[in-house]
Design a protein around this motif. Sequence first.
Motif, short mmCIF file in Angstrom:
data_model
loop_
_atom_site.label_atom_id
_atom_site.label_comp_id
_atom_site.label_asym_id
_atom_site.label_seq_id
_atom_site.Cartn_x
_atom_site.Cartn_y
_atom_site.Cartn_z
N ALA A 1 0.84 -1.21 0.00
CA ALA A 1 0.00 0.00 0.00
C ALA A 1 0.87 1.25 0.00
CB ALA A 1 -0.92 -0.03 1.21
N ILE A 2 1.94 1.23 0.78
CA ILE A 2 2.85 2.39 0.82
C ILE A 2 3.49 2.60 -0.55
CG2 ILE A 2 5.01 3.26 1.79
CD1 ILE A 2 4.26 1.71 4.39
N LEU A 3 3.97 1.52 -1.15
CA LEU A 3 4.67 1.65 -2.43
C LEU A 3 3.75 2.07 -3.57
CD1 LEU A 3 7.00 -1.49 -2.21
CD2 LEU A 3 7.67 0.91 -2.01
N ASN A 4 2.47 1.80 -3.41
CA ASN A 4 1.50 2.17 -4.46
C ASN A 4 0.83 3.51 -4.19
OD1 ASN A 4 1.05 -0.11 -6.59
ND2 ASN A 4 1.33 -1.18 -4.65
N ASP A 5 1.21 4.19 -3.10
CA ASP A 5 0.60 5.47 -2.73
C ASP A 5 1.19 6.59 -3.61
OD1 ASP A 5 -0.36 7.79 -1.67
OD2 ASP A 5 0.24 7.34 0.40
N GLN A 6 0.43 6.99 -4.61
CA GLN A 6 0.96 7.95 -5.58
C GLN A 6 0.91 9.38 -5.07
OE1 GLN A 6 -0.24 7.24 -9.60
NE2 GLN A 6 -0.14 5.02 -9.33
N SER A 7 0.47 9.57 -3.83
CA SER A 7 0.43 10.93 -3.28
C SER A 7 1.79 11.33 -2.70
CB SER A 7 -0.64 11.03 -2.19
OG SER A 7 -0.26 10.29 -1.05
N ILE A 8 2.71 10.38 -2.59
CA ILE A 8 4.03 10.73 -2.06
C ILE A 8 5.11 10.30 -3.05
CG2 ILE A 8 3.43 10.73 0.39
CD1 ILE A 8 4.32 7.87 0.59
N ASP A 9 6.29 10.93 -2.91
CA ASP A 9 7.34 10.67 -3.90
C ASP A 9 8.03 9.32 -3.63
OD1 ASP A 9 9.40 10.99 -1.97
OD2 ASP A 9 9.33 13.16 -2.24
N PHE A 10 8.86 8.91 -4.60
CA PHE A 10 9.47 7.58 -4.54
C PHE A 10 10.33 7.40 -3.28
CE2 PHE A 10 9.47 7.39 -9.46
CZ PHE A 10 8.12 7.12 -9.44
N GLU A 11 11.14 8.40 -3.00
CA GLU A 11 12.04 8.31 -1.84
C GLU A 11 11.26 8.03 -0.57
OE1 GLU A 11 15.43 8.77 -1.07
OE2 GLU A 11 15.93 8.56 -3.19
N ARG A 12 10.19 8.77 -0.39
CA ARG A 12 9.40 8.62 0.85
C ARG A 12 8.63 7.30 0.85
NH1 ARG A 12 6.17 13.81 0.63
NH2 ARG A 12 5.07 13.03 2.45
N ARG A 13 8.19 6.89 -0.31
CA ARG A 13 7.52 5.58 -0.37
C ARG A 13 8.50 4.47 0.03
NH1 ARG A 13 4.46 5.07 -6.13
NH2 ARG A 13 4.28 7.31 -6.46
N ALA A 14 9.70 4.53 -0.57
CA ALA A 14 10.69 3.50 -0.29
C ALA A 14 11.12 3.53 1.17
CB ALA A 14 11.91 3.68 -1.20
N GLU A 15 11.30 4.73 1.70
CA GLU A 15 11.69 4.85 3.11
C GLU A 15 10.58 4.35 4.01
OE1 GLU A 15 13.64 4.86 6.13
OE2 GLU A 15 14.76 5.62 4.42
N GLY A 16 9.34 4.66 3.64
CA GLY A 16 8.21 4.20 4.44
C GLY A 16 8.09 2.68 4.43
N ALA A 17 8.29 2.09 3.25
CA ALA A 17 8.22 0.63 3.15
C ALA A 17 9.34 -0.01 3.97
CB ALA A 17 8.32 0.20 1.69
N ALA A 18 10.54 0.54 3.86
CA ALA A 18 11.67 0.00 4.62
C ALA A 18 11.42 0.13 6.11
CB ALA A 18 12.96 0.70 4.21
N ALA A 19 10.82 1.25 6.51
CA ALA A 19 10.53 1.45 7.93
C ALA A 19 9.49 0.44 8.41
CB ALA A 19 10.03 2.88 8.16
N ALA A 20 8.51 0.15 7.55
CA ALA A 20 7.47 -0.80 7.94
C ALA A 20 8.02 -2.20 8.15
CB ALA A 20 6.37 -0.82 6.87
N LEU A 21 9.15 -2.49 7.48
CA LEU A 21 9.76 -3.82 7.60
C LEU A 21 10.92 -3.85 8.60
CD1 LEU A 21 9.81 -4.60 3.77
CD2 LEU A 21 8.43 -5.80 5.48
N ALA A 22 11.22 -2.71 9.20
CA ALA A 22 12.44 -2.61 10.01
C ALA A 22 12.47 -3.61 11.16
CB ALA A 22 12.57 -1.19 10.56
N GLY A 23 11.32 -3.93 11.69
CA GLY A 23 11.28 -4.81 12.86
C GLY A 23 11.62 -6.26 12.57
N ILE A 24 11.61 -6.65 11.30
CA ILE A 24 11.86 -8.07 10.99
C ILE A 24 13.16 -8.27 10.22
CG2 ILE A 24 9.41 -8.67 11.00
CD1 ILE A 24 9.56 -8.66 7.90
N LEU A 25 13.92 -7.21 10.01
CA LEU A 25 15.14 -7.33 9.19
C LEU A 25 16.16 -8.24 9.86
CD1 LEU A 25 15.66 -3.66 7.97
CD2 LEU A 25 14.55 -5.55 6.79
N LEU A 26 16.73 -9.13 9.06
CA LEU A 26 17.75 -10.05 9.57
C LEU A 26 19.03 -9.31 9.91
CD1 LEU A 26 17.84 -13.24 7.30
CD2 LEU A 26 17.34 -13.15 9.75
N GLU A 27 19.73 -9.84 10.87
CA GLU A 27 21.06 -9.35 11.25
C GLU A 27 21.94 -10.59 11.28
OE1 GLU A 27 21.62 -6.02 12.78
OE2 GLU A 27 23.74 -6.38 13.19
#
Lengths: 157, 283
Positions: free
Chosen positions: B224-250
């Motif tokens: 949904a974030i990546l398909n939100d055309q009301s915001i620019d690509f950078e913010r979409r990508a940052e928002g998507a990455a933030a939404a996944l931040a809690g499960i990122l492997l280390e």
Amino acid sequence: MYTLKEKTVVTLRVNGEDRQALIRPGDILLDTLRDGLGLTGAKPGCLNGDCGACTVLVDGTPIKSCLMLTAEAVGHEITTVEGLSDTPIQRAFIELFAFQCGYCTSGFLMVCHALAGQMQTPPDAVIDEWLESNICRCTSYEEIGKAVRAVLNGEIK
Amino acid sequence: MIPFDFEYHRPASVREAAVVYRQLEEAGKAPVWYGGGSELISMARVGNMGFGAVIDLKSIPDCRLLDNSGDEVHLGAGLTLDEIRRSEKFPLLGQTAGRIADHTMQCKITLGGNLASTIIYREAALPLLLGDATITTGGEKGIKRYRIRDIFRDRLQLPKREFIVSTSVARQYAEAPYFHIKKTKNEKIDYPLITTTALIANGYLRIAFSGLAAYPVRDEVVEAILNDQSIDFERRAEGAAAALAGILLEDMNGSSAYRRFVLKNTLVSILESIKDAQVPCIR
């Protein structure tokens, strides 16, 4: 249903001949070829599917024999490097010095032979991709690439 | 050499497989389903897995299904990754399969085996998740069909005694424009740092990842974030990455911070490609 419950003598079709081998259901093809049939061309390397030294052909397809049960190969046509006698790819490896210590050579020969059998004019990317399945610690990759290309383009027949 | 004995069974039908599984189980043989066998052999060799019998499913005709004559693409679980790739029936799955292990291994690893793998990546699941695949299973009660979202939660969770027979995806998804971007730590042939797969269906970007977390991920919030055309690509990508931040492997392939960095840049790259109509691999 084909079933093996215990040590059994099975018939394997290897290099065009029917061969008898006594196997456990859990035996891997590499061990059966080397220890049961005396075909030591396929080499044990990593035994984990990474190095490709044990590659043989099963119905013309390259397979790492360390990761195949012998039982799986019953009923299929197995080709080992011993079955490549006097083939273009062997001549190409010799003429173009495509080996140094030679330990990986049989695995590379099998992959190259299979590639030449399946595709007449594969693009470079495909050749590279097939060869990436095998590792040469002496780093003869350049010469190996030249050898398979020499067969594919008909320079060596 | 595998340091313990077990039985080998190669059934010729789904029914035979189900019956022999039950018989072996009742005999205390601890049977396991066997596809390509590469993972099972390598783990058994070092003592990480034990069993009393294997049931090799590759010869069952239903597991060899390869058909796209109707509205769906059907792919048998016993097909090798190389066979799936060469079939060109589901290009995104074919491309994904072509980057799992090396070419020779792709001639042995089966679709079913990759989906049921104990190794966390299970990259073949990604295109199936994106295509809302149906998973057909076999077992004592015959053939069953499941939506992948109902039985693939982090990993395949089939009822006991059932095995994958085939997968089906609607042709509209199988033939949709797609992306496949696999990034590894170093070597081309390796487990993924992040594998990103995406397809565009009805103008909507669907996206799934392997290597990002300890399981394959498709997340509706991220889409949904990546398909939100009301915001620019950078913010979409940052928002998507933030939404996944809690499960990122280390892990040894990369820190979670590095994965987040790579993820964000990959997403920006995909969004820009779509904007510029430079979608790779459009059929």
